[in-house]
Design an enzyme around this catalytic site. Structure first.
Site: not given
Ligand SMILES: *Cc1c(COP(=O)(O)O)cnc(C)c1O
Length: 402
Positions: A46, A275
């Site tokens: 993701k 800045y």
């Molecule tokens: C993002 C996510 C993961 C992965 O988590 P990590 O800590 O990066 O391994 C696993 N399960 C769900 C439901 C997630 O949203």
């Protein structure tokens, strides 16, 4: 055709994220080798693979032994399908009713946690009238209080799905709130609540094929919680879920950030930089302009705190990080000129630049937010066997070199 239309473009911007696909593949293989044979591996890709570039990361994950992919949104899943990825893709997050049909048409497995969403997916599945029932997974809230059905609701949803010929329940899952803290008692409690639900489902003959609760942290620390699939994101990118949860030995970071000196200039004692003039030179010296800023994901909180590295020297950030540019001090002994390479974020322990973990510590956040926050303006250079095999940028999309 105008000159603009006729000119092929490859993003050669000085600032770039370097994505080591060999390191990523190695991380996937190391994880795979530590899992029991009956446990499948879902690579969580993701948020553009936590900023690493979802398409090539997803393809590499499957080639290296992951069986499934996880994304957060329908559009993330569609992007992978359009790229030719055929592995099962689970949408981990909630979807709107309007997205249900699109998700099913692209053979994405949707996650359901309530009646409304289930009704929308059932409607979409009937409308499409495919030869196979639409695969869906149930998300159960075992104690995190975020997304998921209560265990009682989950049983009812599973029964409704079982009775609908257009739907098939392919999995059930939950998520730990504190698996990155080995001392947290909630992890055991959540695991037990999930197990209790699974036992009830077994009694009612509702148990689906895929059962999963472990994220990277639980994958690394709690082998008794692997069920038959683990969902790993951060660890596959070579970053620890937390300082208390070490990776398997041999795993290494995948993303580095590089740039180049765009300008060298001298500072007189008393000059104020950037800045707000928040840095004032105590003595005369030299400074370099680096073309990276907070719009690239080089966060403004690094103003007067962060550092980069070049030529064996640390280059402290002086003054405020601005949207597109940052100034660093050049140590008197360092020989930097326009075009000199600068390491902004290190993957290698010998590199003096900070790692994603160090940058996260400086900003009081987690490495997830640092890598996922590297913006689309930063072209990704994908490396394999020491060569750039592809570049992805906003303007060109993904360009692979053969
Ligand atoms: C993002 C996510 C993961 C992965 O988590 P990590 O800590 O990066 O391994 C696993 N399960 C769900 C439901 C997630 O949203």
């Amino acid at each position: 055709m105008s000159a603009v239309e006729g000119t092929p473009f490859v993003d050669r911007r000085a600032t770039r994220a370097v994505i080591d696909l060999d390191a990523f593949a190695n991380n996937v293989r190391l994880v795979r080798s530590r899992l029991a044979p009956r446990v499948d591996l879902m690579a969580v890709v993701k948020a553009n693979a936590y900023g690493h570039g979802a398409r090539l990361i997803a393809r590499t994950a499957i080639e290296a032994g992951a069986s499934d992919l996880g994304v957060a949104t329908v559009s993330e899943g569609v992007q992978l399908r359009r790229f030719g990825i055929t592995a099962p893709i689970l949408i981990l997050g909630s979807i709107t009713s309007e997205e249900a049909e699109l998700a099913l048409r692209f053979d994405l497995t949707v996650t359901i946690a309530d009646d409304l969403a289930l009704a929308a997916v059932a409607r979409a599945a009937r409308g499409i009238g495919g030869t196979q029932p639409a695969a869906i997974q149930l998300k159960v809230d075992s104690g995190m209080r975020r997304f998921g059905a209560s265990p009682e609701q989950a049983l009812a949803l599973a029964a409704t799905i079982a009775a609908d010929p257009h739907l098939s329940l392919s999995g059930i899952f939950s998520h730990f709130a504190s698996a990155d803290d080995p001392m947290a008692t909630s992890t055991r409690e959540q695991g037990e609540r999930f197990r209790a639900l699974l036992n009830e489902m077994t009694e009612r003959r509702l148990t689906p094929h895929r059962i999963h609760i472990a994220n990277s942290a639980a994958m690394l620390t709690a082998t008794d919680r692997h069920e038959n699939l683990v969902r790993s994101g951060i660890a596959l990118y070579g970053l620890q879920p937390s300082p208390r949860v070490p990776l398997f030995s041999g795993m290494r970071p995948v993303m580095g950030l590089r740039s180049q000196v765009a300008r060298v200039f001298s500072l007189a004692a008393g000059d104020a930089v950037g800045y707000g003039g928040t840095y004032r030179a105590e003595t005369a010296g030299r400074a370099a302009l680096i073309p990276i800023g907070y719009a690239d994901g080089y966060r403004r909180g690094l103003s007067n705190r962060g550092w980069m590295a070049a030529d064996g020297w640390r280059l402290p950030v002086i003054g405020r990080v601005s949207m597109d540019q940052t100034i660093v001090a050049i140590p008197p002994e360092a020989s930097l000129t326009v075009g000199s390479g600068v390491s902004v974020m290190a993957t290698d322990p010998d590199d003096l630049a900070p790692t994603a973990d160090t940058i996260a510590d400086l900003l009081e956040t987690i490495s997830y937010e640092i890598v996922a926050g590297i913006s689309a303006r930063v072209p990704r250079h994908f490396m394999r066997g020491g060569n750039v095999v592809a570049i992805e940028s906003i303007e060109t999309g993904l360009v692979e070199f053969s």
